[in-house]
Design a protein around this motif. Structure first.
Motif, mmCIF file in Angstrom:
data_model
loop_
_atom_site.group_PDB
_atom_site.id
_atom_site.type_symbol
_atom_site.label_atom_id
_atom_site.label_comp_id
_atom_site.label_asym_id
_atom_site.label_seq_id
_atom_site.Cartn_x
_atom_site.Cartn_y
_atom_site.Cartn_z
ATOM 1 N N ILE A 116 -3.063 1.118 -3.905
ATOM 2 C CA ILE A 116 -2.405 -0.328 -3.624
ATOM 3 C C ILE A 116 -1.581 -0.842 -4.646
ATOM 4 O O ILE A 116 -2.023 -0.512 -5.930
ATOM 5 C CB ILE A 116 -3.508 -1.459 -2.894
ATOM 6 C CG1 ILE A 116 -4.194 -1.167 -2.451
ATOM 7 C CG2 ILE A 116 -2.936 -2.317 -4.227
ATOM 8 C CD1 ILE A 116 -5.569 -1.560 -2.505
ATOM 9 N N LYS A 117 -0.828 -1.307 -4.906
ATOM 10 C CA LYS A 117 0.634 -2.014 -5.402
ATOM 11 C C LYS A 117 0.900 -2.978 -5.850
ATOM 12 O O LYS A 117 0.488 -3.941 -4.845
ATOM 13 C CB LYS A 117 1.787 -1.188 -5.433
ATOM 14 C CG LYS A 117 1.566 0.454 -5.052
ATOM 15 C CD LYS A 117 2.957 1.351 -4.951
ATOM 16 C CE LYS A 117 3.267 2.745 -5.365
ATOM 17 N NZ LYS A 117 4.098 3.133 -5.063
ATOM 18 N N THR A 118 1.370 -3.902 -6.836
ATOM 19 C CA THR A 118 1.605 -5.228 -6.524
ATOM 20 C C THR A 118 2.941 -5.747 -6.530
ATOM 21 O O THR A 118 3.418 -6.601 -6.091
ATOM 22 C CB THR A 118 1.412 -5.429 -8.078
ATOM 23 O OG1 THR A 118 1.786 -4.732 -8.914
ATOM 24 C CG2 THR A 118 -0.166 -6.120 -7.354
ATOM 25 N N GLU A 119 3.993 -4.068 -5.970
ATOM 26 C CA GLU A 119 5.363 -4.557 -6.444
ATOM 27 C C GLU A 119 6.290 -2.890 -6.120
ATOM 28 O O GLU A 119 5.503 -1.331 -6.447
ATOM 29 C CB GLU A 119 6.152 -4.649 -7.585
ATOM 30 C CG GLU A 119 5.968 -4.194 -8.935
ATOM 31 C CD GLU A 119 6.236 -4.859 -10.047
ATOM 32 O OE1 GLU A 119 7.241 -4.413 -10.484
ATOM 33 O OE2 GLU A 119 6.650 -6.074 -10.028
ATOM 34 N N SER A 120 6.814 -2.643 -4.970
ATOM 35 C CA SER A 120 7.815 -2.160 -4.823
ATOM 36 C C SER A 120 8.849 -1.891 -4.299
ATOM 37 O O SER A 120 9.320 -3.201 -3.900
ATOM 38 C CB SER A 120 6.958 -1.127 -3.705
ATOM 39 O OG SER A 120 8.188 -0.493 -2.961
ATOM 40 N N ASP A 132 5.655 2.851 0.919
ATOM 41 C CA ASP A 132 5.055 2.370 0.575
ATOM 42 C C ASP A 132 5.004 1.291 1.954
ATOM 43 O O ASP A 132 6.156 1.316 2.878
ATOM 44 C CB ASP A 132 5.917 1.334 -0.363
ATOM 45 C CG ASP A 132 5.872 2.080 -1.910
ATOM 46 O OD1 ASP A 132 4.857 3.150 -2.080
ATOM 47 O OD2 ASP A 132 6.244 2.264 -2.955
ATOM 48 N N TYR A 133 4.188 0.342 2.638
ATOM 49 C CA TYR A 133 4.235 -0.810 3.366
ATOM 50 C C TYR A 133 3.573 -2.026 2.576
ATOM 51 O O TYR A 133 3.557 -1.832 2.177
ATOM 52 C CB TYR A 133 3.748 -0.600 4.413
ATOM 53 C CG TYR A 133 4.064 1.187 5.551
ATOM 54 C CD1 TYR A 133 5.100 0.403 6.374
ATOM 55 C CD2 TYR A 133 3.999 2.327 5.461
ATOM 56 C CE1 TYR A 133 6.088 1.595 6.804
ATOM 57 C CE2 TYR A 133 4.374 3.545 5.670
ATOM 58 C CZ TYR A 133 5.374 2.851 5.971
ATOM 59 O OH TYR A 133 6.193 3.920 7.760
ATOM 60 N N ILE A 170 -4.744 5.251 2.522
ATOM 61 C CA ILE A 170 -3.361 4.522 1.857
ATOM 62 C C ILE A 170 -4.649 5.842 0.594
ATOM 63 O O ILE A 170 -6.174 5.352 0.042
ATOM 64 C CB ILE A 170 -4.748 3.009 2.264
ATOM 65 C CG1 ILE A 170 -4.342 2.095 3.189
ATOM 66 C CG2 ILE A 170 -4.363 2.294 0.588
ATOM 67 C CD1 ILE A 170 -4.642 0.566 2.682
ATOM 68 N N VAL A 171 -3.507 5.822 -0.510
ATOM 69 C CA VAL A 171 -4.650 6.064 -1.203
ATOM 70 C C VAL A 171 -3.936 5.126 -2.591
ATOM 71 O O VAL A 171 -4.436 6.033 -3.964
ATOM 72 C CB VAL A 171 -3.112 7.571 -1.362
ATOM 73 C CG1 VAL A 171 -3.516 8.631 -0.960
ATOM 74 C CG2 VAL A 171 -1.626 6.949 -1.722
ATOM 75 N N VAL A 200 0.697 -1.724 -0.195
ATOM 76 C CA VAL A 200 -0.680 -0.395 -0.099
ATOM 77 C C VAL A 200 1.129 1.264 0.120
ATOM 78 O O VAL A 200 1.661 1.358 0.789
ATOM 79 C CB VAL A 200 -0.821 0.195 1.376
ATOM 80 C CG1 VAL A 200 -1.918 -0.816 0.963
ATOM 81 C CG2 VAL A 200 -0.249 -0.192 2.473
ATOM 82 N N ALA A 201 0.142 2.048 -0.807
ATOM 83 C CA ALA A 201 0.859 3.805 -0.761
ATOM 84 C C ALA A 201 0.120 4.317 0.161
ATOM 85 O O ALA A 201 -0.654 5.032 -0.262
ATOM 86 C CB ALA A 201 1.224 3.841 -2.377
#
Length: 110
Positions: free
Chosen positions: A54-58, A25-26, A51-52, A11-12
């Motif tokens: 939702i990502k799959t990679e960071s 990112d967490y 939360i702004v 999550v960003a």
């Protein structure tokens, strides 16, 4: 290169004191959605963030989010807003001022 079979949700999040659009990112090991508020660890302890994305990679995520913010407000308190659109109550039912800050009296009210 990661070869993990399970992809963790990332999550960003934005901190309320950040004036820019900067996000951090967490990893999130519980169900999340954009707009939700969660607790994350920081150097100074826990912080409540929004939360702004939702990502799959960071490349930046290194710590895991702690838990969702439990919303204790009644439906009326969730709807209560100031004329400027700022919400009147935080999730723990603390009265907020027109800028979204905790009331200076909130320790007296408990």
């Amino acid at each position: 290169m990661m070869t993990e079979a399970t992809t963790r949700t990332i999550v960003a999040v934005q901190f309320s004191w950040e004036k820019s659009d900067k996000s951090y990112d967490y990893f999130a090991d519980f169900p999340v959605e954009v707009g939700q508020r969660i607790y994350v660890p920081t150097k100074r302890g826990e912080a409540k963030v929004k939360i702004v994305e939702i990502k799959t990679e960071s490349e930046m995520a290194s710590a895991a989010a702690l838990r969702p913010v439990e919303d204790l407000r009644t439906d009326e308190e969730k709807q209560a807003k100031y004329p400027n659109g700022q919400r009147k109550y935080s999730e723990d039912r603390t009265l907020l001022d027109e800028k979204g800050n905790r009331s200076i009296f909130d320790d007296v009210d408990r």
